[in-house]
Design an enzyme around this catalytic site. Structure first.
Site: not given
Length: 560
Positions: A249, A339, A341, A404, A442, A471, A533
């Site tokens: 992102h 999202h 993920e 995460t 994470c 993001s 990112s």
């Protein structure tokens, strides 16, 4: 025949369970620890084959041997006190689970990609098993027309072994150099960020006192994903190349991929993606967030070359989901249902419910404890539950997983709350029959949030958060500053800072705002951080605009 009183810390026992899991898969255990430490000695005693690695320097030696071989006797001499009896690096470094850390040593797991190129063994079980092998009533979508059920875990294992699949960083120096030249590497040598790090993350420039968060910007999972994309373009210079979503992102990085003629798979207008243009033999990149197992299936059948840049921490969440599934537990995903993920993670689950925050968890708690209006519950979570979800049945036993990039503290609180709910509902002695949790937070997300909490305690005049507006991890950095009551501007690009002392920025809840005269005259304390990112060069370009704004204000004041 003595009475043994075992005071072993449960966290140490958890490490031993991990060793046993490695052993069952014939994997060598890599222990991050000190070979003479009592805890490490105990842990090693449960392993079949092991090597004890004290630090990243020793890991570099292991990496070199895995990648290029070398003098076996010299290797064994270096690790003479730190390997199992009969250890053969040619055979015993072929399959390993990554790092296993002893609790007293902290963790380097997930922070260093040194062993990502190592081979991984997996069994050769078919991707489909008979319906009798599973409780198919829990997942009717997974039953194929021939009466067999699709097993995502086994499918992915077999896909990883395919010649048309790659998830390794090749280490192509030309790709790394190109990333550096284009300003999308972790650090920008000689730039402002490098200078701040050299001076204790602080500097005074004119009237501005700058403080950089001690953990910020590109994480290694993101860096790895972008590097793999650059390497793929060099390996397949002429082939048509696609990516199933933004690789990360960050608008600057994604723009670079477009310039490299990596085409994005477009939405089909019905909540899915249009893969109709993708042909056999073409190359498709899976982004750092991962891709749904259904997309992987489609691409596998299409016969494309898959370059899988999925972050290993995301894969770790998928392993947790699989553990829930094997116990017939419903997965509670702490995340945002739209999202990428979370969509990918949900595709590996049997039954799931996606819970965004503690307020939504309170609704789940109320239903578990007291029941209620089932239709109202399902309406509230209509986009966040698996097909056929029945809260009366599917909330009896649950396991927690997370997107995460969510707030670490909120994920931890959700785990504690779910455990409390099940204790209260079924009794302390039976909680393990109704709740399970594996550590899937994470490291990179956690470190950036911890650094942000430390940064806001200094009460700067202004906080600048740099990162893509879509993001999730960056939004939580902004949220931390907002909760502290600080003036905080979340910008995604240098152009957000416009001439005339104007700034366009986003709140953590997604409201776009424009502020005039945002940078005051005189001395000002500015705290800076960036999402996982965001390359350093983007932050530096933003700061160049800040300096220009400050200089312009001074010139205007002098002219007046």
């Amino acid at each position: 025949g003595v009475q043994i009183v075992d005071t072993t810390c449960p966290w140490v026992s958890k490490v031993w369970n991990a060793v046993d899991a490695h052993k069952r898969k014939s994997f060598t255990t890599v222990i991050h620890g000190k070979y003479a430490h009592e805890e490490t000695i105990a842990t090693a005693s449960f392993a079949d084959k092991y090597i004890i690695v004290k630090n990243l320097d020793e890991l570099a030696v292991v990496r070199e041997y895995i990648m290029n071989g070398g003098d076996k006797q010299a290797f064994l001499q270096k690790f003479s006190k730190a390997v199992s009896e009969g250890f053969d690096p040619d055979a015993d470094l072929v399959a390993h689970p990554g790092f296993l850390t002893t609790p007293s040593d902290g963790s380097i797991h997930g922070r260093h990609p040194a062993l990502l190129a190592a081979h991984s063994r997996s069994n050769s079980n078919p991707c489909f098993k008979k319906k009798s092998d599973y409780n198919t009533a829990r997942n009717p979508r997974a039953v194929a027309a021939d009466g067999e059920e699709f097993d995502p875990r086994t499918f992915r294992r077999n896909l990883v072994r395919s010649e048309k699949y790659n998830r390794r960083v090749s280490g192509d120096e030309s790709a790394v150099n190109e990333m550096k030249d284009q300003g999308i590497w972790t650090t920008n040598d000689g730039g402002l960020i490098s200078q701040l790090k050299e001076t204790g993350y602080r500097a005074t420039i004119g009237d501005m006192e700058l403080t950089l968060a001690k953990s910020y910007g590109f994480c290694w999972g993101v860096e790895r994903a972008v590097q793999m994309a650059f390497e793929a373009r060099k390996e397949y210079p002429e082939e048509q190349m696609y990516i199933t979503n933004e690789i990360i992102h960050n608008p600057t990085v994604n723009k670079k991929l477009e310039e490299m003629e990596v085409a994005f798979i477009e939405a089909d207008g019905e909540g899915g993606k249009d893969f109709s243009k993708v042909k056999e033999g073409e190359v498709v990149i899976l982004p750092a967030f991962g891709a749904s197992v259904q997309e992987m299936q489609l691409l596998d059948k299409r016969g494309v070359q898959i370059v899988d840049t999925t972050c290993p921490w995301v894969s770790k969440v998928w392993n947790a989901v699989d553990a829930h599934k094997r116990k017939s537990f419903t997965t509670v995903i702490h995340g945002k249902y739209a999202h990428e993920e979370t969509i990918a993670t949900a595709s590996f689950a049997d039954k799931y419910i996606i819970v965004k925050n503690l307020d939504e968890l309170a609704v789940v708690r109320e239903y578990i404890m007291n029941g209620g209006d089932k239709q109202a519950f399902l309406q509230k979570f209509s986009k966040a539950v698996s097909e056929g979800f029945d809260p009366d049945v599917d909330l009896v036993a649950v396991g927690l997983a997370n997107q995460t990039t969510m707030l670490k503290g909120e994920t931890e609180e959700m785990g504690k709350e779910l455990q409390r709910i099940m204790m209260e509902k079924y009794g302390v002695g039976k909680v393990d029959e109704h709740f399970m949790v594996l550590d899937t937070i994470c490291d990179a997300t956690q470190e950036r949030q911890d650094a942000m909490f430390e940064l806001v305690e200094e009460n700067p005049d202004i906080v600048l958060v740099v990162g893509g507006w879509n993001s999730s991890n960056t939004s939580h950095l902004q949220e931390i500053a907002e909760h502290k009551g600080l003036v905080s501007y979340w910008v995604d690009h240098p152009r957000c800072i416009a001439p005339g002392n104007k700034i366009s920025w986003l709140t953590s809840w997604g409201e776009l705002k424009e502020t005039e005269n945002w940078l005051p005259e005189g001395k000002v304390k500015i705290a800076i951080t960036s999402g996982a990112s965001t390359p350093d060069k983007v932050v530096e370009d933003v700061m160049d605009r800040v300096f220009a704004t400050k200089e312009g204000a001074v010139l205007e004041a002098l002219a007046a």
